[in-house]
Motif scaffolding. Structure first.
Motif, PDB file in Angstrom:
ATOM      1  N   ALA A 197       0.980 -12.899   5.357  1.00 46.38           N
ATOM      2  CA  ALA A 197       1.965 -11.982   4.772  1.00 46.38           C
ATOM      3  C   ALA A 197       1.277 -10.852   4.017  1.00 46.38           C
ATOM      4  N   GLU A 198       0.204 -11.184   3.295  1.00 47.42           N
ATOM      5  CA  GLU A 198      -0.552 -10.167   2.567  1.00 47.42           C
ATOM      6  C   GLU A 198      -1.133  -9.133   3.533  1.00 47.42           C
ATOM      7  N   MET A 202      -1.738  -3.688  -4.934  1.00 46.22           N
ATOM      8  CA  MET A 202      -1.021  -4.802  -4.317  1.00 46.22           C
ATOM      9  C   MET A 202      -1.928  -5.857  -3.660  1.00 46.22           C
ATOM     10  N   ILE A 208       1.662  -6.896   4.801  1.00 49.52           N
ATOM     11  CA  ILE A 208       2.146  -5.954   3.780  1.00 49.52           C
ATOM     12  C   ILE A 208       1.145  -4.828   3.568  1.00 49.52           C
ATOM     13  N   THR A 209      -0.127  -5.172   3.415  1.00 49.87           N
ATOM     14  CA  THR A 209      -1.143  -4.146   3.157  1.00 49.87           C
ATOM     15  C   THR A 209      -1.338  -3.249   4.376  1.00 49.87           C
ATOM     16  N   LEU A 222      -1.552  -9.715  -4.824  1.00 50.34           N
ATOM     17  CA  LEU A 222      -1.165 -10.761  -3.869  1.00 50.34           C
ATOM     18  C   LEU A 222      -2.222 -11.849  -3.788  1.00 50.34           C
ATOM     19  N   LYS A 277       1.050  -2.502   6.496  1.00 51.12           N
ATOM     20  CA  LYS A 277       2.221  -1.620   6.532  1.00 51.12           C
ATOM     21  C   LYS A 277       2.084  -0.489   5.521  1.00 51.12           C
ATOM     22  N   MET A 278       1.419  -0.778   4.404  1.00 43.43           N
ATOM     23  CA  MET A 278       1.196   0.251   3.391  1.00 43.43           C
ATOM     24  C   MET A 278       0.061   1.195   3.763  1.00 43.43           C
TER      25      MET A 278
END
Length: 249
Positions: A236-237, A170, A240-241, A174, A243-244
């Motif tokens: 945002a990237e 991801m 997201i990363t 992204l 959170k992952m």
């Protein structure tokens, strides 16, 4: 300190963009020296905010279509059943950026007519390469040991792709999406040559009338949108990363 400076730049850029879009007349004294023969310093034939909205619409639609095809294509060629199609797929993605957008417009207009359609085709082709290449790179960089562990847990091919490979790929996907988006924000200005609604209208009007003020207005708005959108996508990237669990806080 760096964070404060970055936030200050974001706020200043956003403020300038909003002024250009909604209160351009406030900047008239700065643009007057860039005009000749008492030409108007502010573009008023169309709302700059409306043109910016049309510009972003072109970018969003084209990037959405490019992302779907590029990511699916990247997944396909990294499977054993599709590996032999990687050179062909890469050549097709490269062709999208090999042909100048103006050439694509010239080919597309006779088939689709003027307006959004030929512009979307050009932007769609132009956005494929960064997303496709980053998808392929991201999926190929997943450690074999991780894939073996997923197999050992009893995951089938689909589960492994969705739960392991795509999340690990991801960040690169992204990043490709960010690059493609910024490229298309700049490239979308050519759409005005075929009657697509966008900020290229302001720049072209300035070129035709030798009015540098118009050119600067259109260029500034496009540039500020590209910088701010890239920055927002970067935030945002990171979110997201993080959170992952792929990036430390």
């Amino acid at each position: 300190m760096k964070l404060l400076a970055a936030n200050g730049f974001r706020l200043a850029a956003l403020a300038l963009l909003l002024i250009l879009l909604f209160r351009t007349e406030w900047l008239a004294p700065l643009f007057i020296p860039l005009t000749n023969n008492n030409a108007p310093p502010i573009y008023t034939q169309n709302s700059l905010a409306s043109l910016a909205a049309g510009h972003l619409e072109l970018v969003l639609i084209s990037i959405a279509a490019s992302s779907v095809l590029a990511v699916l294509g990247g997944i396909f060629v990294t499977r054993s059943s599709g590996a032999e199609f990687l050179p062909l797929s890469r050549a097709i993605a490269n062709a999208g950026q090999t042909f100048p957008p103006v050439a694509v417009l010239a080919i597309a207009v006779p088939a689709t007519g003027f307006g959004m359609a030929p512009t979307l085709i050009a932007l769609f082709l132009y956005g494929l390469l960064p997303i496709f290449e980053n998808t392929v790179s991201g999926l190929k960089q997943v450690p074999p040991a991780v894939l073996d562990a997923a197999d050992g847990m009893g995951m089938n091919t689909r589960q492994r792709l969705i739960s392991v490979e795509l999340p690990l790929a991801m960040p690169l996907i992204l990043e490709g999406l960010k690059v493609a988006t910024v490229i298309n924000i700049g490239t979308a200005t050519i759409g005005s040559t075929v009657a697509a609604k966008g900020l290229g209208e302001v720049i072209i009007a300035g070129l035709i009338s030798d009015n540098t003020a118009f050119i600067l207005q259109g260029g500034l708005i496009v540039g500020l949108m590209a910088v701010l959108i890239y920055d927002v996508m970067g935030l945002a990237e990171s979110a997201i990363t993080r959170k992952m669990g792929l990036r430390a806080d």
